[in-house]
Design a protein around this motif. Structure first.
Motif, PDB file in Angstrom:
ATOM      1  N   ASP A  92       0.860  -1.188   0.000  1.00 24.53           N
ATOM      2  CA  ASP A  92       0.000   0.000   0.000  1.00 24.53           C
ATOM      3  C   ASP A  92       0.891   1.230   0.000  1.00 24.53           C
ATOM      4  O   ASP A  92       2.024   1.200   0.500  1.00 24.53           O
ATOM      5  CB  ASP A  92      -0.907  -0.008   1.233  1.00 24.53           C
ATOM      6  N   ASP A  93       0.388   2.312  -0.591  1.00 27.79           N
ATOM      7  CA  ASP A  93       1.134   3.573  -0.666  1.00 27.79           C
ATOM      8  C   ASP A  93       0.527   4.592   0.297  1.00 27.79           C
ATOM      9  O   ASP A  93      -0.703   4.672   0.449  1.00 27.79           O
ATOM     10  CB  ASP A  93       1.103   4.144  -2.087  1.00 27.79           C
ATOM     11  N   PHE A  94       1.390   5.399   0.902  1.00 27.94           N
ATOM     12  CA  PHE A  94       0.990   6.466   1.822  1.00 27.94           C
ATOM     13  C   PHE A  94       1.721   7.736   1.382  1.00 27.94           C
ATOM     14  O   PHE A  94       2.932   7.724   1.158  1.00 27.94           O
ATOM     15  CB  PHE A  94       1.342   6.071   3.263  1.00 27.94           C
ATOM     16  N   PHE A  95       0.964   8.820   1.277  1.00 21.57           N
ATOM     17  CA  PHE A  95       1.454   9.990   0.532  1.00 21.57           C
ATOM     18  C   PHE A  95       1.889  11.146   1.441  1.00 21.57           C
ATOM     19  O   PHE A  95       1.409  11.320   2.563  1.00 21.57           O
ATOM     20  CB  PHE A  95       0.370  10.449  -0.440  1.00 21.57           C
ATOM     21  N   PHE A  96       2.812  11.949   0.880  1.00 18.65           N
ATOM     22  CA  PHE A  96       3.340  13.142   1.541  1.00 18.65           C
ATOM     23  C   PHE A  96       2.846  14.370   0.791  1.00 18.65           C
ATOM     24  O   PHE A  96       2.606  14.328  -0.422  1.00 18.65           O
ATOM     25  CB  PHE A  96       4.873  13.122   1.535  1.00 18.65           C
ATOM     26  N   SER A  97       2.722  15.463   1.517  1.00 19.96           N
ATOM     27  CA  SER A  97       2.302  16.709   0.870  1.00 19.96           C
ATOM     28  C   SER A  97       3.517  17.509   0.378  1.00 19.96           C
ATOM     29  O   SER A  97       3.523  18.052  -0.729  1.00 19.96           O
ATOM     30  CB  SER A  97       1.476  17.562   1.827  1.00 19.96           C
ATOM     31  N   ARG A  98       4.527  17.569   1.221  1.00 22.18           N
ATOM     32  CA  ARG A  98       5.739  18.332   0.872  1.00 22.18           C
ATOM     33  C   ARG A  98       6.879  17.889   1.787  1.00 22.18           C
ATOM     34  O   ARG A  98       6.675  17.706   2.989  1.00 22.18           O
ATOM     35  CB  ARG A  98       5.488  19.832   1.043  1.00 22.18           C
ATOM     36  N   GLY A  99       8.051  17.687   1.227  1.00 25.62           N
ATOM     37  CA  GLY A  99       9.173  17.261   2.061  1.00 25.62           C
ATOM     38  C   GLY A  99       8.879  15.931   2.746  1.00 25.62           C
ATOM     39  O   GLY A  99       8.508  14.930   2.121  1.00 25.62           O
ATOM     40  N   ASN A 104      -2.710  15.072   4.359  1.00 24.66           N
ATOM     41  CA  ASN A 104      -3.790  15.068   5.347  1.00 24.66           C
ATOM     42  C   ASN A 104      -4.359  13.650   5.551  1.00 24.66           C
ATOM     43  O   ASN A 104      -4.835  13.012   4.608  1.00 24.66           O
ATOM     44  CB  ASN A 104      -4.895  16.021   4.895  1.00 24.66           C
ATOM     45  N   GLY A 105      -4.285  13.156   6.796  1.00 31.02           N
ATOM     46  CA  GLY A 105      -4.850  11.841   7.140  1.00 31.02           C
ATOM     47  C   GLY A 105      -3.970  10.644   6.825  1.00 31.02           C
ATOM     48  O   GLY A 105      -4.270   9.524   7.260  1.00 31.02           O
ATOM     49  N   GLU A 106      -2.873  10.879   6.098  1.00 27.76           N
ATOM     50  CA  GLU A 106      -2.064   9.735   5.676  1.00 27.76           C
ATOM     51  C   GLU A 106      -1.237   9.134   6.821  1.00 27.76           C
ATOM     52  O   GLU A 106      -1.036   7.918   6.869  1.00 27.76           O
ATOM     53  CB  GLU A 106      -1.136  10.140   4.533  1.00 27.76           C
ATOM     54  N   GLN A 107      -0.764   9.975   7.731  1.00 29.90           N
ATOM     55  CA  GLN A 107       0.012   9.427   8.844  1.00 29.90           C
ATOM     56  C   GLN A 107      -0.867   8.524   9.726  1.00 29.90           C
ATOM     57  O   GLN A 107      -0.421   7.452  10.168  1.00 29.90           O
ATOM     58  CB  GLN A 107       0.623  10.547   9.677  1.00 29.90           C
ATOM     59  N   ALA A 108      -2.096   8.958   9.992  1.00 25.91           N
ATOM     60  CA  ALA A 108      -3.007   8.137  10.797  1.00 25.91           C
ATOM     61  C   ALA A 108      -3.346   6.829  10.080  1.00 25.91           C
ATOM     62  O   ALA A 108      -3.443   5.762  10.702  1.00 25.91           O
ATOM     63  CB  ALA A 108      -4.284   8.925  11.092  1.00 25.91           C
ATOM     64  N   ARG A 109      -3.524   6.902   8.785  1.00 22.19           N
ATOM     65  CA  ARG A 109      -3.817   5.686   8.009  1.00 22.19           C
ATOM     66  C   ARG A 109      -2.635   4.726   8.034  1.00 22.19           C
ATOM     67  O   ARG A 109      -2.809   3.501   8.171  1.00 22.19           O
ATOM     68  CB  ARG A 109      -4.182   6.071   6.573  1.00 22.19           C
ATOM     69  N   LEU A 110      -1.424   5.292   7.911  1.00 20.82           N
ATOM     70  CA  LEU A 110      -0.219   4.466   7.971  1.00 20.82           C
ATOM     71  C   LEU A 110      -0.083   3.795   9.341  1.00 20.82           C
ATOM     72  O   LEU A 110       0.213   2.592   9.437  1.00 20.82           O
ATOM     73  CB  LEU A 110       1.007   5.329   7.692  1.00 20.82           C
ATOM     74  N   LYS A 111      -0.329   4.549  10.400  1.00 20.84           N
ATOM     75  CA  LYS A 111      -0.207   3.987  11.752  1.00 20.84           C
ATOM     76  C   LYS A 111      -1.214   2.866  11.977  1.00 20.84           C
ATOM     77  O   LYS A 111      -0.892   1.827  12.589  1.00 20.84           O
ATOM     78  CB  LYS A 111      -0.392   5.101  12.789  1.00 20.84           C
ATOM     79  N   ALA A 112      -2.432   3.049  11.489  1.00 20.32           N
ATOM     80  CA  ALA A 112      -3.465   2.018  11.651  1.00 20.32           C
ATOM     81  C   ALA A 112      -3.073   0.733  10.923  1.00 20.32           C
ATOM     82  O   ALA A 112      -3.245  -0.378  11.451  1.00 20.32           O
ATOM     83  CB  ALA A 112      -4.804   2.531  11.138  1.00 20.32           C
ATOM     84  N   LYS A 113      -2.531   0.874   9.737  1.00 21.53           N
ATOM     85  CA  LYS A 113      -2.111  -0.308   8.982  1.00 21.53           C
ATOM     86  C   LYS A 113      -0.956  -1.016   9.685  1.00 21.53           C
ATOM     87  O   LYS A 113      -0.930  -2.248   9.777  1.00 21.53           O
ATOM     88  CB  LYS A 113      -1.717   0.092   7.561  1.00 21.53           C
ATOM     89  N   LEU A 114       0.001  -0.243  10.180  1.00 27.07           N
ATOM     90  CA  LEU A 114       1.140  -0.849  10.873  1.00 27.07           C
ATOM     91  C   LEU A 114       0.701  -1.556  12.160  1.00 27.07           C
ATOM     92  O   LEU A 114       1.229  -2.615  12.514  1.00 27.07           O
ATOM     93  CB  LEU A 114       2.186   0.214  11.175  1.00 27.07           C
ATOM     94  N   ALA A 193       5.226  11.553  -4.413  1.00 28.58           N
ATOM     95  CA  ALA A 193       5.817  11.721  -3.076  1.00 28.58           C
ATOM     96  C   ALA A 193       5.101  10.773  -2.111  1.00 28.58           C
ATOM     97  O   ALA A 193       3.999  11.075  -1.611  1.00 28.58           O
ATOM     98  CB  ALA A 193       5.665  13.173  -2.626  1.00 28.58           C
ATOM     99  N   ARG A 194       5.755   9.656  -1.806  1.00 29.08           N
ATOM    100  CA  ARG A 194       5.060   8.613  -1.049  1.00 29.08           C
ATOM    101  C   ARG A 194       6.066   7.646  -0.435  1.00 29.08           C
ATOM    102  O   ARG A 194       7.250   7.661  -0.762  1.00 29.08           O
ATOM    103  CB  ARG A 194       4.106   7.834  -1.962  1.00 29.08           C
ATOM    104  N   VAL A 195       5.548   6.782   0.462  1.00 32.21           N
ATOM    105  CA  VAL A 195       6.271   5.586   0.894  1.00 32.21           C
ATOM    106  C   VAL A 195       5.400   4.378   0.567  1.00 32.21           C
ATOM    107  O   VAL A 195       4.157   4.475   0.594  1.00 32.21           O
ATOM    108  CB  VAL A 195       6.602   5.600   2.409  1.00 32.21           C
ATOM    109  N   THR A 196       6.050   3.302   0.274  1.00 26.22           N
ATOM    110  CA  THR A 196       5.330   2.059  -0.009  1.00 26.22           C
ATOM    111  C   THR A 196       5.645   1.029   1.065  1.00 26.22           C
ATOM    112  O   THR A 196       6.822   0.794   1.368  1.00 26.22           O
ATOM    113  CB  THR A 196       5.741   1.492  -1.388  1.00 26.22           C
ATOM    114  N   LEU A 197       4.606   0.474   1.651  1.00 27.47           N
ATOM    115  CA  LEU A 197       4.765  -0.661   2.561  1.00 27.47           C
ATOM    116  C   LEU A 197       4.525  -1.943   1.780  1.00 27.47           C
ATOM    117  O   LEU A 197       3.489  -2.090   1.115  1.00 27.47           O
ATOM    118  CB  LEU A 197       3.760  -0.590   3.717  1.00 27.47           C
ATOM    119  N   ASP A 198       5.450  -2.863   1.865  1.00 30.67           N
ATOM    120  CA  ASP A 198       5.284  -4.215   1.306  1.00 30.67           C
ATOM    121  C   ASP A 198       5.355  -5.193   2.472  1.00 30.67           C
ATOM    122  O   ASP A 198       6.328  -5.152   3.248  1.00 30.67           O
ATOM    123  CB  ASP A 198       6.393  -4.531   0.286  1.00 30.67           C
ATOM    124  N   TRP A 199       4.358  -6.061   2.597  1.00 31.26           N
ATOM    125  CA  TRP A 199       4.393  -7.026   3.699  1.00 31.26           C
ATOM    126  C   TRP A 199       4.058  -8.429   3.198  1.00 31.26           C
ATOM    127  O   TRP A 199       3.394  -8.610   2.183  1.00 31.26           O
ATOM    128  CB  TRP A 199       3.453  -6.613   4.819  1.00 31.26           C
TER     129      TRP A 199
END
Length: 203
Positions: A92-99, A104-114, A193-199
């Motif tokens: 799954d991909d989780f997106f960044f706005s800048r830098g 918006n909301g992506e950090q919380a979504r990433l934490k829930a998945k982790l 601008a994103r990170v990808t989690l592979d599991w």
């Protein structure tokens, strides 16, 4: 017929079977008159062996047990198939706005998945950071690595064990997403601008 001065019956007896009894019809000739006599005679009542209705042969107990075991094994195989589908390699991909700031909301979504993935100690994880394809390649690589490290920090707060993270790194703009029809270049670059989690389940 006259014999020795007496009239005797010369008519053969006739037997008729009707409704469970036998009627004997006899004609007697004597003293110049006729009469009929009806007798109830026993019907042939030879005892017949009782008819025993054969029931359908039952299934042997071993066959019943075998059918139960087959059903259980099929149910187990189906359950394993569902579990296997749920635990097959995924991403799954989780997106960044800048830098290194999450959209918006992506950090919380990433934490829930982790947190969800951390609950199963068989699952291992790879974290890959990405950047756009424009600009300096070296700068893009550095930015992508920083984004991967930002995701690793979220994994720590979500309780995902560090020993189950197989790799964390960046690839710059070396693995871009496909561009959708109608996307402007600016919108497309922002979406890279994103990170990808592979599991996957640990082999």
């Amino acid at each position: 017929m006259r014999k020795n001065g007496q009239y005797v019956d010369s008519t053969p007896q006739k037997a008729m079977i009707s409704r469970g009894f036998v009627t004997r019809f006899c004609v007697y000739v004597g003293k110049q008159h006729f009469f009929f006599r009806e007798e109830l005679l026993p019907v042939n009542t030879k005892t017949q062996p009782p008819v025993v209705k054969q029931s359908a042969p039952g299934l042997p107990r071993r066959a019943v047990l075998g059918a139960v075991l087959v059903a259980l094994s099929l149910g187990g195989a189906a359950a394993l198939g569902i579990a296997g589908a749920a635990l097959s390699p995924a991403s799954d991909d989780f997106f960044f706005s800048r830098g290194t700031g999450f959209a918006n909301g992506e950090q919380a979504r990433l934490k829930a998945k982790l947190s969800e993935l951390a609950a199963d100690d068989r699952i291992t994880l790879r974290i890959t950071g990405h950047s756009g394809t424009q600009g300096d390649d070296s700068a893009n690589l550095d930015l992508s690595e920083q984004r991967a490290e930002a995701a690793r920090s979220v994994a720590r707060t979500a309780g995902f064990p560090a020993e189950r993270i197989d790799w964390v790194g960046g690839v710059g703009g070396g693995d871009p997403l496909p561009k959708a029809d109608g996307d402007s270049d600016r919108a497309y670059q922002a979406g890279l601008a994103r990170v990808t989690l592979d599991w996957q389940v640990r082999p």
